[in-house]
Scaffold this motif. Structure first.
Motif, short mmCIF file in Angstrom:
data_model
loop_
_atom_site.label_atom_id
_atom_site.label_comp_id
_atom_site.label_asym_id
_atom_site.label_seq_id
_atom_site.Cartn_x
_atom_site.Cartn_y
_atom_site.Cartn_z
N PRO A 5 0.81 -1.23 0.00
CA PRO A 5 0.00 0.00 0.00
C PRO A 5 0.83 1.26 0.00
CG PRO A 5 -0.89 -1.60 1.55
CD PRO A 5 0.41 -2.15 1.06
N LYS A 6 1.97 1.27 0.71
CA LYS A 6 2.78 2.48 0.76
C LYS A 6 3.37 2.78 -0.62
CE LYS A 6 6.52 4.69 3.32
NZ LYS A 6 7.16 5.23 2.13
N ARG A 8 2.21 1.60 -3.50
CA ARG A 8 1.11 1.80 -4.44
C ARG A 8 0.57 3.22 -4.38
NH1 ARG A 8 -4.14 -1.08 -2.56
NH2 ARG A 8 -3.98 0.71 -1.16
N ASP A 9 0.56 3.83 -3.20
CA ASP A 9 -0.07 5.14 -3.00
C ASP A 9 0.93 6.29 -3.01
OD1 ASP A 9 -2.25 3.53 -2.67
OD2 ASP A 9 -2.32 3.71 -0.48
N ASP A 10 2.16 6.04 -3.49
CA ASP A 10 3.17 7.10 -3.50
C ASP A 10 2.77 8.29 -4.36
OD1 ASP A 10 4.81 5.92 -1.70
OD2 ASP A 10 6.15 5.00 -3.17
N TRP A 11 1.92 8.06 -5.36
CA TRP A 11 1.56 9.12 -6.30
C TRP A 11 0.64 10.16 -5.67
CZ3 TRP A 11 -3.61 9.75 -7.11
CH2 TRP A 11 -4.44 8.68 -6.74
N VAL A 12 0.00 9.83 -4.54
CA VAL A 12 -1.01 10.72 -3.96
C VAL A 12 -0.39 12.06 -3.56
CG1 VAL A 12 -2.61 11.02 -2.04
CG2 VAL A 12 -2.45 8.82 -3.19
N ASP A 31 -8.55 11.05 -0.89
CA ASP A 31 -8.85 9.84 -0.13
C ASP A 31 -8.90 8.64 -1.07
OD1 ASP A 31 -9.01 11.24 2.24
OD2 ASP A 31 -11.18 11.55 2.08
N LEU A 32 -8.32 7.53 -0.64
CA LEU A 32 -8.33 6.29 -1.42
C LEU A 32 -9.14 5.22 -0.70
CD1 LEU A 32 -4.57 6.06 -2.49
CD2 LEU A 32 -6.45 7.18 -3.69
N GLY A 36 -7.14 1.06 -3.47
CA GLY A 36 -6.20 2.05 -4.00
C GLY A 36 -6.82 2.99 -5.01
N GLU A 37 -8.16 2.92 -5.21
CA GLU A 37 -8.83 3.81 -6.14
C GLU A 37 -9.24 5.10 -5.42
OE1 GLU A 37 -9.07 3.16 -9.31
OE2 GLU A 37 -8.23 1.14 -9.14
N ILE A 38 -9.40 6.17 -6.20
CA ILE A 38 -9.78 7.45 -5.62
C ILE A 38 -11.22 7.39 -5.11
CG2 ILE A 38 -10.20 9.89 -6.10
CD1 ILE A 38 -7.86 9.91 -7.95
#
Length: 322
Positions: A5-6, A8-12, A31-32, A36-38
């Motif tokens: 998850p960390k 995967r969500d680096d782009w946020v 928020d995801l 991992g979807e918006i």
């Protein structure tokens, strides 16, 4: 493959920083969901831009830089009025200079100090009984009647001293309150059909549609050759023309297809309309049951496809079209 998850969500963090660079945007939080979807994009913006334009900019930025399609209703914009003039600085009153209670409380992030003062009780209201002194306790300390008279004299002197100090004390300065923050959230208006008509001759068909949104009203006309299915197509085209006349932005609406169809034992009008904005295009779909007039059903099907999307665009000034 299972993504961390960390990782995967680096782009946020990058996406939030890019959105904050959009003109008028002050803050952004994405928020995801568990996949991992918006799940939501929360934006705080100023009042200088239309909230619909900010939603479209956020949507376009995520698509262009991250190739992420976000449903526009997941993007929430709150517009706030910023206070340009800061409140004057006021030094907090302390026990050493103003005699205030040490329980002074300063609100975090605010430019004024809020101090809570206990209710003061005058020494005039205090007697020996209030001080917890009675004949029994005085006798325990070895005080006689003469000593009691001396003590009452001292209490009277303390009352006079307190009264003189109260008269000379300067009133405390209270900082002016900070103006409240105003929040504006614009309501999305919907296009409504106020009339539709079709006139046919041996060779031509003429369709006319009237729409309104708020106080704005417009009329659109489409003409074509008279053949099977031409009436509902011309009504759909007239509806698209009317919508474009009401919008104050350069768009193109191309009617891809409109037809009657039976689904689940019910007759429907279904349509597909391509919306083109600059280099970007998308196909939107709408439908309406044939419970009432066929021409009205065509207009309602077109509005079903476009109403939510077009509510993000600016309208022309209110006027009547004859």
């Amino acid at each position: 493959m299972q993504w961390d998850p960390k990782e995967r969500d680096d782009w946020v963090a990058d996406a939030q920083r890019w959105i904050q660079q959009i003109h008028g945007v002050l803050q952004c939080k994405i928020d995801l969901d568990s996949e991992g979807e918006i799940a939501g994009v929360h934006v705080v913006a100023g009042m200088e831009r239309n909230a619909r334009h900010i939603v479209r900019d956020v949507e376009s930025l995520l698509k262009a830089r991250l190739d992420i399609d976000v449903y526009y209703k997941k993007i929430g914009v709150v517009q706030v009025v910023e206070n340009d003039s800061a409140a004057p600085d006021a030094a907090p009153a302390g026990p050493s200079d103003s005699g205030a209670d040490p329980s002074s409380l300063q609100a975090g992030g605010a430019s004024s100090t809020v101090t809570f003062h206990p209710e003061e009780e005058s020494l005039d209201d205090l007697g020996l009984d209030d001080l917890g002194l009675d004949d029994f306790s005085l006798a325990g300390f070895g005080l006689g009647d003469r000593d009691l008279d001396d003590l009452e004299t001292e209490v009277a002197a303390a009352r006079a001293s307190s009264a003189s100090l109260g008269a000379e004390a300067e009133p405390r300065t209270v900082a002016p309150p900070i103006p409240a923050v105003l929040v504006s959230e614009e309501e999305n208006l919907r296009f409504i059909c106020s009339g539709v008509g079709v006139m046919a001759s041996d060779s031509l068909v003429r369709a006319e549609v009237r729409l309104r949104v708020g106080e704005l009203q417009m009329r659109g006309v489409a003409e074509g050759s008279n053949h099977e299915g031409s009436a509902i197509r011309l009504v759909a085209q007239a509806t698209c023309k009317t919508l474009l006349q009401m919008l104050d932005e350069p768009l193109t609406l191309h009617l891809r297809e409109v037809r009657k169809q039976n689904l689940g034992g019910q007759d429907l009008v279904v349509c597909a309309i391509e919306l083109v904005e600059g280099r970007r295009s998308e196909t939107l779909f709408g439908c309406c049951g044939l419970r009432h007039n066929e021409q009205q059903a065509v207009v309602f099907a077109v509005l079903d496809a476009l109403n939510r999307r077009l509510s993000l665009f600016s309208l022309k000034e209110s006027q009547a079209s004859g």
